[in-house]
Enzyme design. Structure first.
Site, PDB file in Angstrom:
ATOM      1  N   LYS A   1      -9.746   1.404  -2.403  1.00 26.85           N
ATOM      2  CA  LYS A   1      -9.874   1.098  -1.351  1.00 26.85           C
ATOM      3  C   LYS A   1     -11.189   1.382  -0.718  1.00 26.85           C
ATOM      4  CE  LYS A   1      -7.409   1.218   3.252  1.00 26.85           C
ATOM      5  NZ  LYS A   1      -6.467   1.650   3.925  1.00 26.85           N
TER       6      LYS A   1
ATOM      7  N   GLU B   1       0.845  -1.192   0.040  1.00 26.41           N
ATOM      8  CA  GLU B   1       0.255  -0.098   0.108  1.00 26.41           C
ATOM      9  C   GLU B   1       0.932   1.233  -0.058  1.00 26.41           C
ATOM     10  OE1 GLU B   1      -3.645   1.741   2.407  1.00 26.41           O
ATOM     11  OE2 GLU B   1      -2.124   0.708   3.590  1.00 26.41           O
TER      12      GLU B   1
ATOM     13  N   CYS C   1      -5.121  -3.155   2.808  1.00 25.70           N
ATOM     14  CA  CYS C   1      -4.838  -2.756   3.985  1.00 25.70           C
ATOM     15  C   CYS C   1      -6.096  -3.180   5.097  1.00 25.70           C
ATOM     16  CB  CYS C   1      -4.309  -1.618   4.115  1.00 25.70           C
ATOM     17  SG  CYS C   1      -3.480  -1.285   5.780  1.00 25.70           S
TER      18      CYS C   1
END
Length: 274
Positions: free
Chosen positions: A114, A42, A156
């Protein structure tokens, strides 16, 4: 059915060109080793909690130029490259935390934004509000033709939300990427157990390239880039001390072995709502 991958553990900083140089060097090493896919963490190209400083790069033409550079690197090294994520401007005044999957054919990368924003106050005193600058993605994304079969994309904090991984399991992903910049406290508590659980639930390989160490913006990240097989066995753990490039062999035959032994995906049923 056996594919070698490269997993790049990074200590990304506030200089995107320096971060790109690390990725390009890793791509060259992957090509020499015969790896077919390189996974990066990330915020691989810019990790900067100073949003005023970061804005100067994010909202300039530089990110688009860098995406083009990575596409050329992928083509030159005959290598698929997964940029775990990078910040990009969306035109709405907000940014997206966006993953990019580059094929070596110079085509447009597959992207994923994300979905889950990291808005937390930790007992260590750390406070993070990702949603102040980033807008959440709205689409589950898979890459259909890769050397690893069907690849699911996550980033993440998505790791904490099993519904996303249930959907990737329903789509019969062979592998799932979980690039991360986990904090040290949350990483020590939950990183290994959650990655193993997600691999077991989706009955897929999980490949988690991570940030590690102390960064130029002052934060510290947990590291321990992992590759986990569909049975939950850890095939690679790069530790929490230093950046580096690791290699791991993925045997896709393992997926059918696990799914035949415990056919949880086939047996899955919708839970009645009260």
């Amino acid at each position: 059915m056996r594919t070698t991958i490269g997993v790049l553990q990074m200590t990304s900083g506030i200089d995107p060109e320096a971060n790109l140089a690390v990725i390009e060097d890793a791509a060259k090493q992957c090509a020499k080793r015969g790896a077919l896919v390189l996974f990066t963490p990330e915020m691989a190209l810019l990790l900067d909690r100073d949003r005023s400083r970061a804005r100067q790069w994010i909202e300039s033409p530089a990110p688009a130029a860098m995406i083009e550079q990575i596409s050329v690197i992928a083509a030159k090294q005959h290598l698929d490259i997964v940029i775990g994520s990078m910040p990009v401007a969306t035109g709405s005044g907000m940014w997206a935390n966006r993953a990019h999957y580059f094929h070596p054919d110079l085509g447009e990368p597959v992207t994923y934004d994300k979905i889950h924003m990291f808005d937390v106050d930790l007992a260590s005193g750390e406070s993070w509000r990702e949603s102040n600058a980033y807008e959440p993605g709205r689409e589950v994304m898979t890459v259909e033709r890769t050397p690893l079969g069907r690849l699911g994309l996550t980033i993440c904090y998505d790791l904490r939300f099993p519904a996303l991984f249930e959907e990737l399991g329903n789509r019969r992903c062979d592998c799932i990427a979980v690039p991360a910049a986990f904090t040290k406290p949350t990483g020590a508590a939950h990183w290994h157990v959650m990655l193993r659980a997600r691999a077991i639930e989706a009955q897929a390989f999980v490949i988690a390239a991570a940030q590690v160490g102390r960064h130029a913006d002052g934060r510290e990240t947990y590291g321990h880039s992992l590759v986990v097989d569909p049975w939950g066995e850890v095939l690679l753990d790069m530790g929490g001390e230093a950046p580096g490039l690791g290699f791991c062999e993925i045997d896709l035959r393992r997926i059918n072995e696990v799914r035949a032994q415990v056919p949880a995906l086939a047996n899955r049923r919708a839970i009645p709502k009260s």
